[in-house]
Write a protein that holds these residues in place. Structure first.
Motif, mmCIF file in Angstrom:
data_model
loop_
_atom_site.group_PDB
_atom_site.id
_atom_site.type_symbol
_atom_site.label_atom_id
_atom_site.label_comp_id
_atom_site.label_asym_id
_atom_site.label_seq_id
_atom_site.Cartn_x
_atom_site.Cartn_y
_atom_site.Cartn_z
ATOM 1 N N LYS A 81 -53.880 3.265 -0.788
ATOM 2 C CA LYS A 81 -54.233 2.166 -1.682
ATOM 3 C C LYS A 81 -55.668 2.322 -2.165
ATOM 4 C CE LYS A 81 -51.151 -1.126 0.631
ATOM 5 N NZ LYS A 81 -51.059 -2.443 1.337
ATOM 6 N N VAL A 82 -55.884 1.995 -3.441
ATOM 7 C CA VAL A 82 -57.223 1.987 -4.024
ATOM 8 C C VAL A 82 -57.371 0.743 -4.881
ATOM 9 C CG1 VAL A 82 -57.475 4.502 -4.031
ATOM 10 C CG2 VAL A 82 -56.464 3.353 -6.002
ATOM 11 N N SER A 83 -58.616 0.409 -5.183
ATOM 12 C CA SER A 83 -58.884 -0.747 -6.035
ATOM 13 C C SER A 83 -58.654 -0.381 -7.493
ATOM 14 C CB SER A 83 -60.328 -1.223 -5.846
ATOM 15 O OG SER A 83 -60.552 -1.613 -4.513
ATOM 16 N N LEU A 84 -58.036 -1.287 -8.228
ATOM 17 C CA LEU A 84 -57.709 -1.043 -9.636
ATOM 18 C C LEU A 84 -58.767 -1.687 -10.531
ATOM 19 C CD1 LEU A 84 -55.552 0.294 -11.372
ATOM 20 C CD2 LEU A 84 -54.365 -1.910 -11.451
ATOM 21 N N ILE A 85 -59.392 -0.855 -11.371
ATOM 22 C CA ILE A 85 -60.356 -1.341 -12.344
ATOM 23 C C ILE A 85 -59.604 -1.736 -13.603
ATOM 24 C CG2 ILE A 85 -62.448 -0.797 -13.638
ATOM 25 C CD1 ILE A 85 -62.976 1.453 -11.647
ATOM 26 N N ALA A 86 -60.002 -2.817 -14.230
ATOM 27 C CA ALA A 86 -59.331 -3.274 -15.456
ATOM 28 C C ALA A 86 -59.409 -2.198 -16.527
ATOM 29 C CB ALA A 86 -59.949 -4.576 -15.952
ATOM 30 N N GLY A 102 -62.542 5.239 -3.931
ATOM 31 C CA GLY A 102 -61.610 4.154 -3.672
ATOM 32 C C GLY A 102 -61.247 3.347 -4.894
ATOM 33 N N GLN A 103 -61.487 3.876 -6.089
ATOM 34 C CA GLN A 103 -61.184 3.152 -7.322
ATOM 35 C C GLN A 103 -60.247 3.976 -8.215
ATOM 36 O OE1 GLN A 103 -65.131 2.490 -8.947
ATOM 37 N NE2 GLN A 103 -65.186 0.409 -8.116
ATOM 38 N N ALA A 104 -59.541 3.274 -9.090
ATOM 39 C CA ALA A 104 -58.660 3.918 -10.070
ATOM 40 C C ALA A 104 -58.721 3.126 -11.369
ATOM 41 C CB ALA A 104 -57.229 3.998 -9.562
ATOM 42 N N ASP A 118 -61.502 13.037 -11.053
ATOM 43 C CA ASP A 118 -61.182 14.458 -11.186
ATOM 44 C C ASP A 118 -59.690 14.712 -11.209
ATOM 45 O OD1 ASP A 118 -60.392 14.119 -8.554
ATOM 46 O OD2 ASP A 118 -62.017 15.319 -7.700
ATOM 47 N N ALA A 119 -58.893 13.633 -11.299
ATOM 48 C CA ALA A 119 -57.444 13.788 -11.353
ATOM 49 C C ALA A 119 -56.829 12.536 -11.962
ATOM 50 C CB ALA A 119 -56.871 14.032 -9.958
ATOM 51 N N VAL A 120 -55.575 12.667 -12.385
ATOM 52 C CA VAL A 120 -54.790 11.531 -12.872
ATOM 53 C C VAL A 120 -53.464 11.547 -12.132
ATOM 54 C CG1 VAL A 120 -53.614 10.481 -14.833
ATOM 55 C CG2 VAL A 120 -55.859 11.535 -15.154
ATOM 56 N N VAL A 121 -53.172 10.447 -11.444
ATOM 57 C CA VAL A 121 -51.889 10.321 -10.774
ATOM 58 C C VAL A 121 -50.927 9.642 -11.741
ATOM 59 C CG1 VAL A 121 -52.532 8.113 -9.696
ATOM 60 C CG2 VAL A 121 -50.718 9.513 -8.689
ATOM 61 N N MET A 122 -49.720 10.157 -11.855
ATOM 62 C CA MET A 122 -48.779 9.660 -12.852
ATOM 63 C C MET A 122 -48.301 8.246 -12.528
ATOM 64 S SD MET A 122 -46.436 12.902 -13.980
ATOM 65 C CE MET A 122 -45.714 13.141 -12.351
ATOM 66 N N VAL A 123 -47.940 7.523 -13.583
ATOM 67 C CA VAL A 123 -47.441 6.150 -13.439
ATOM 68 C C VAL A 123 -46.256 6.106 -12.482
ATOM 69 C CG1 VAL A 123 -46.306 4.273 -14.676
ATOM 70 C CG2 VAL A 123 -48.268 5.416 -15.698
ATOM 71 N N GLU A 124 -45.379 7.114 -12.581
ATOM 72 C CA GLU A 124 -44.165 7.117 -11.765
ATOM 73 C C GLU A 124 -44.447 7.178 -10.275
ATOM 74 O OE1 GLU A 124 -44.957 8.817 -14.501
ATOM 75 O OE2 GLU A 124 -43.250 10.039 -15.169
ATOM 76 N N ASP A 125 -45.649 7.631 -9.905
ATOM 77 C CA ASP A 125 -45.984 7.789 -8.489
ATOM 78 C C ASP A 125 -46.863 6.665 -7.969
ATOM 79 O OD1 ASP A 125 -44.594 10.243 -8.371
ATOM 80 O OD2 ASP A 125 -46.319 11.264 -9.256
ATOM 81 N N LYS A 129 -50.071 -3.660 -7.648
ATOM 82 C CA LYS A 129 -49.913 -4.930 -6.955
ATOM 83 C C LYS A 129 -51.208 -5.712 -7.088
ATOM 84 C CE LYS A 129 -46.405 -3.453 -3.612
ATOM 85 N NZ LYS A 129 -46.038 -3.361 -2.164
ATOM 86 N N GLY A 130 -51.257 -6.537 -8.117
ATOM 87 C CA GLY A 130 -52.465 -7.296 -8.396
ATOM 88 C C GLY A 130 -53.609 -6.388 -8.784
ATOM 89 N N GLU A 131 -54.689 -6.398 -8.013
ATOM 90 C CA GLU A 131 -55.838 -5.543 -8.271
ATOM 91 C C GLU A 131 -55.838 -4.306 -7.373
ATOM 92 O OE1 GLU A 131 -59.292 -7.942 -7.862
ATOM 93 O OE2 GLU A 131 -58.886 -9.132 -9.663
ATOM 94 N N THR A 132 -54.674 -3.993 -6.828
ATOM 95 C CA THR A 132 -54.531 -2.835 -5.940
ATOM 96 C C THR A 132 -53.511 -1.866 -6.523
ATOM 97 O OG1 THR A 132 -55.069 -4.140 -3.984
ATOM 98 C CG2 THR A 132 -53.917 -2.050 -3.619
ATOM 99 N N LEU A 133 -53.831 -0.576 -6.417
ATOM 100 C CA LEU A 133 -52.905 0.469 -6.849
ATOM 101 C C LEU A 133 -52.364 1.149 -5.599
ATOM 102 C CD1 LEU A 133 -51.719 2.044 -9.306
ATOM 103 C CD2 LEU A 133 -53.557 3.708 -8.955
ATOM 104 N N VAL A 134 -51.050 1.127 -5.448
ATOM 105 C CA VAL A 134 -50.384 1.748 -4.300
ATOM 106 C C VAL A 134 -49.854 3.113 -4.740
ATOM 107 C CG1 VAL A 134 -48.571 1.535 -2.575
ATOM 108 C CG2 VAL A 134 -49.748 -0.514 -3.423
ATOM 109 N N ILE A 135 -50.325 4.174 -4.079
ATOM 110 C CA ILE A 135 -50.033 5.553 -4.497
ATOM 111 C C ILE A 135 -49.085 6.196 -3.494
ATOM 112 C CG2 ILE A 135 -51.041 7.797 -5.053
ATOM 113 C CD1 ILE A 135 -53.728 6.245 -5.413
ATOM 114 N N SER A 136 -47.953 6.729 -3.991
ATOM 115 C CA SER A 136 -46.938 7.301 -3.107
ATOM 116 C C SER A 136 -46.866 8.822 -3.193
ATOM 117 C CB SER A 136 -45.561 6.717 -3.443
ATOM 118 O OG SER A 136 -45.226 6.986 -4.798
#
Length: 637
Positions: A81-86, A102-104, A118-125, A129-136
Motif C-alpha cells: 500500500k502507498v499513499s495516493l496523490i491527487a 510511499g507515494q503514487a 521511476d516506474a508506472v504500475v498498471m491500472v489492472e494491478d 481505496k480512498g487515498e490509498t493505492l493497493v498494489i497487487s
C-alpha cells in the motif's frame, strides 16, 4: 559504312580505373528538400538529433507513477500500500510535481513522468481505496516508462552523410521535428536505345521488329539508384539521326547511356557517332569480359557517355560493372546486394507467450554463421526499425529464444548487406567522430553500444571487427592490456577524462571537490543520479566510486554519454558520469574524476581487413588527432 576493329581491349579493372580517372565522379551539388520528398534521396550532411527522443520521461501505460522499490514483494495475496496523490497527470500536461517515498500519482499513457518516480504500475494491478493505492503486482525500475533519450539522445548522430533515406529515416526526422534535410542533387540520365528493329512497348508488333527491353530496364535501374531519367528514346541505325539525338540530349543530362551499336559490324554506329560528337571522345572500346566485351566508355567535356551492349544480359551485366559505381559516386551513395540466410542469436530473448513476435535484430559477421543481436528498445521506439537489419520471428507458443540457437533472419531492405566494419563495445563521442570519418570515405560501419565487457566478449567470439573498451585491471592498475587473450590484439586509442557532471547552478555541488561531492551524493536523498548500462566501463567506474551505495536513480541506466548529459541538462537527474567535452558543450559543470585509456580490441583473424586498417590509420593521422584533441582526447607522444 564499314565496321572498325576494337580499340585495345582492357580488363574490367583497367577499363574502370581509366574511365574513373578521366571522369573523376563526385556528387553533383546539394539541395534542401522537404520531408515529404526525401524518400530515396541521399543525405549530404549528417543528421544530429536536436532533441531527445522521447523528449521527456513518459508513461507507456495507464496507471500510477511511483518508486519501484515501494512495490517490491507485492502480490495478489500480499499487496503493498502507498499513499495516493491527487491527479491525474494527462498526456500533453506539464508537471512539476514530485513523487516521494510511499507515494503514487495517477498518470495517463504518454504523460510526463513526475520527478522521483521511476516506474508506472498498471491500472489492472492496483485498486484505489480512498487515498490509498493497493498494489497487487511488483514492478522494477523502468517498468511502464519510456525514459527521455533512451531511443535517441540529443546530440547523437542518427543518420550519416551518404545514407539513402528510407521510410524509417523519414520517421526519425519527423519524430525529431525536422521538416527538411540537405541531400545531394539527383544525377540526370539520358537513355538512347539503338536499332532498326526496336519499337516501344505498346506499339503493334510487326514482322522483324522486337520490343525495346533495354531502355525501360535501364530507366528502372537508374531510377532505383536515385537518379532522374530526363530522356528515354529509340533511335534507328542511321548515323546522322544518331549524331543528332546524342547532340540533343547531352546539354540536358549528367550521364548519357546508349545500348547497342557498339560492336564491330557494319551496322554498329553508336560508337562511331559518339566518336564524331563527343570530345575528347572514346576512352575504352572493348573489355575482356563475357558477356560485355563490346562495351564503350567515352567522355564529352567531362560528362560520362557509356555505350552498353545491345543484348539485355550483356547490358545489365556491364551496367552493374560500370554504371552502378559511377552513379553511386554521383549520388553520394554506396551499392549493396540483398543478403539471405540465417544467424545465431547472440543473447537470450524472452517473449510473451500467446502472441507472434517480430524481434528487430542487428546482424554481425562471426566465425561460421552471422550473429544476431536483438534490439530491445520497446514498442515505442522509432530508431529500432532504422537500426535493424532484419527480424527474427518468434512463434505464438515460444517464450524463450535461447542464446546460441540458429534462426532464420528476414532481411528488411537491400541496404542490410554486411557492413565493411562492425564495432561493439563502449560508447564514446571519439568513436562517433572516427566513424563519421569512415563514412565520409565510403565505408559502411555498424555500431552497437553494449559496454566494454560485452564488446570484449563479442570480439572474443569474433562477432565484431573492433571492440572499444576502457577496462581497468585493479591488480596491475593497467587499462585494457590485461584483458587480451591469444586470439585478440590491441589497437592503441586515446586517453579521455571522465568526471562528475552536474548543472552549474546546483548549489549542492558548487565549490566542492570529488570527495565532498561523493559524500553528498551518498547521503542526500534529493540528489538524483542517471546511471550507465551494466557492463560498461563507465558503470564499473561509477560502482567503484559509490562503494556499494545505491543513490536515487541508480536503477535507471542509459547506454550513451549523450543520454547522461541530456538527463542532467533537462533536470531529470542531478548528476552522472560522462566525458568532459560533452558536458562542456552542453553548458554543464564538470568535475574530473579519472583519466582513462580508451583502446580498441580486434580479433587477430580480422586484423588485416581493409576497414580495420583504415580505422587504425585514422588514429595515427595527424589532422584527425588534432581534431580529436579539440574534443578533449589526448594521445601518447
Amino acid at each position: 559504312m564499314l565496321g572498325q576493329e576494337f580499340l585495345h581491349v582492357l580488363s574490367v579493372d583497367e577499363a574502370r580505373q581509366l574511365f574513373f580517372q578521366v571522369v573523376q565522379p563526385a556528387p553533383l551539388g546539394q539541395e534542401e528538400v522537404a520531408l515529404e520528398a526525401l524518400l530515396g534521396r541521399v543525405l549530404a550532411e549528417p543528421i544530429v538529433a536536436p532533441i531527445d527522443l522521447p523528449p521527456f520521461d513518459r508513461a507507456i501505460v495507464d496507471g500510477f507513477a511511483l518508486r519501484a522499490e515501494d512495490t517490491y514483494g507485492a502480490s495478489e495475496f500480499s499487496p503493498r500500500k502507498v499513499s495516493l496523490i491527487a491527479g491525474p497527470i494527462e498526456a500533453g500536461q506539464i508537471t512539476t510535481r514530485e513523487v516521494g517515498p510511499g507515494q503514487a500519482l495517477p498518470i495517463a499513457t504518454g504523460a510526463m513522468l513526475p520527478r522521483g518516480a521511476d516506474a508506472v504500475v498498471m491500472v489492472e494491478d492496483c485498486e484505489v481505496k480512498g487515498e490509498t493505492l493497493v498494489i497487487s503486482r511488483a514492478v522494477t525500475p523502468g517498468s511502464g516508462v519510456s525514459f527521455a533519450g533512451t531511443d535517441v539522445s540529443r546530440g547523437e548522430t542518427v543518420l550519416w552523410r551518404g545514407e539513402v533515406i528510407g521510410p524509417a529515416d523519414v520517421a526519425i526526422l519527423a519524430a525529431l521535428g525536422l521538416c527538411r534535410a540537405v541531400v545531394y542533387r539527383r544525377p540526370r540520365v539520358a537513355i538512347i536505345s539503338t536499332g532498326n528493329e526496336l519499337i516501344p512497348a505498346g506499339a503493334p508488333l510487326t514482322l522483324g521488329k522486337i520490343y525495346d527491353a533495354n531502355g525501360p530496364m535501364l530507366a528502372a535501374a537508374v531510377a532505383d539508384l536515385g537518379c532522374q531519367v530526363v530522356s528515354q528514346q529509340i533511335c534507328p541505325d542511321d548515323f546522322d539521326q544518331l549524331c543528332h539525338a546524342i547532340s540533343g540530349v547531352l546539354p540536358e543530362c549528367d550521364v548519357l547511356l546508349l545500348s547497342g551499336g557498339t560492336s564491330k559490324g557494319g551496322g554498329d554506329l553508336s560508337y562511331q557517332a559518339v566518336r564524331e560528337v563527343c570530345r575528347p571522345g572514346i576512352l575504352v572500346h572493348g573489355i575482356a569480359s563475357k558477356p560485355g566485351k563490346p562495351l564503350c566508355l567515352a567522355v564529352d567535356e567531362g560528362k560520362p557517355v557509356i555505350i552498353l551492349p545491345g543484348f539485355p544480359l550483356s547490358a545489365i551485366f556491364t551496367f552493374h560493372q560500370f554504371v552502378v559505381p559511377l552513379l553511386c559516386c554521383l549520388t553520394g551513395r554506396r551499392t549493396s546486394e540483398l543478403p539471405q540466410g540465417s544467424a545465431r542469436v547472440a543473447v537470450t530473448w524472452y517473449s510473451e507467450s500467446g502472441r507472434q513476435e517480430y524481434v528487430p535484430v542487428r546482424v554481425f559477421p562471426s566465425r561460421d554463421v552471422p550473429s544476431a543481436w536483438p534490439i530491445a528498445k520497446g514498442s515505442g521506439s522509432v530508431s529500432a526499425f532504422k537500426q535493424a537489419d532484419g527480424y527474427l520471428l518468434v512463434e505464438t507458443l515460444e517464450e524463450i529464444v535461447p542464446a546460441g540457437s540458429q534462426r532464420p533472419v528476414y532481411w528488411l531492405t537491400p541496404e542490410s548487406s554486411p557492413p565493411d566494419l562492425t564495432i561493439i563495445g563502449s560508447h564514446c563521442v571519439g568513436v562517433d567522430f572516427l566513424v563519421g570519418k569512415l563514412h565520409d570515405r565510403g565505408y559502411r560501419v555498424k555500431m552497437l553500444a553494449a559496454g566494454s565487457s560485452a564488446g570484449l566478449a563479442a570480439a572474443s567470439r569474433e562477432e565484431c571487427d573492433l571492440a572499444g573498451i576502457h577496462l581497468l585491471d585493479e591488480r596491475s592498475g593497467i587499462y585494457n592490456l590485461p584483458f587480451l587473450t591469444e586470439t585478440l590484439e590491441l589497437i592503441r586509442g586515446y586517453r579521455r577524462m571522465q568526471g562528475i557532471v552536474f548543472r552549474p547552478d546546483d548549489e549542492r555541488f558548487q565549490g566542492c571537490g570529488v570527495n565532498e561531492v561523493l559524500h553528498r551524493i551518498k547521503t542526500d536523498p534529493s540528489c538524483r543520479m542517471v546511471n550507465r548500462n551494466a557492463g560498461s566501463g563507465t558503470r564499473i567506474l561509477i560502482d567503484r566510486l559509490l562503494g556499494g551505495s545505491r543513490p536515487p536513480g541508480y536503477a535507471v541506466a542509459v547506454s550513451t554519454h549523450h543520454a547522461v548529459v541530456a538527463a542532467i541538462a533537462q533536470g531529470r537527474a542531478d548528476w552522472g558520469i560522462a566525458v568532459e567535452w560533452l558536458a562542456r558543450q552542453s553548458g554543464l559543470a564538470f568535475l574530473p574524476v579519472a583519466e582513462e585509456q580508451f583502446d580498441f580490441v580486434v580479433p587477430k583473424s580480422r586484423r588485416n581487413r581493409p576497414a580495420v586498417r583504415a580505422f587504425e590509420g585514422l588514429l595515427t593521422d595527424a589532422e584527425v588527432r588534432a581534431q580529436l584533441g579539440r574534443l578533449g582526447f589526448r594521445f601518447d607522444e
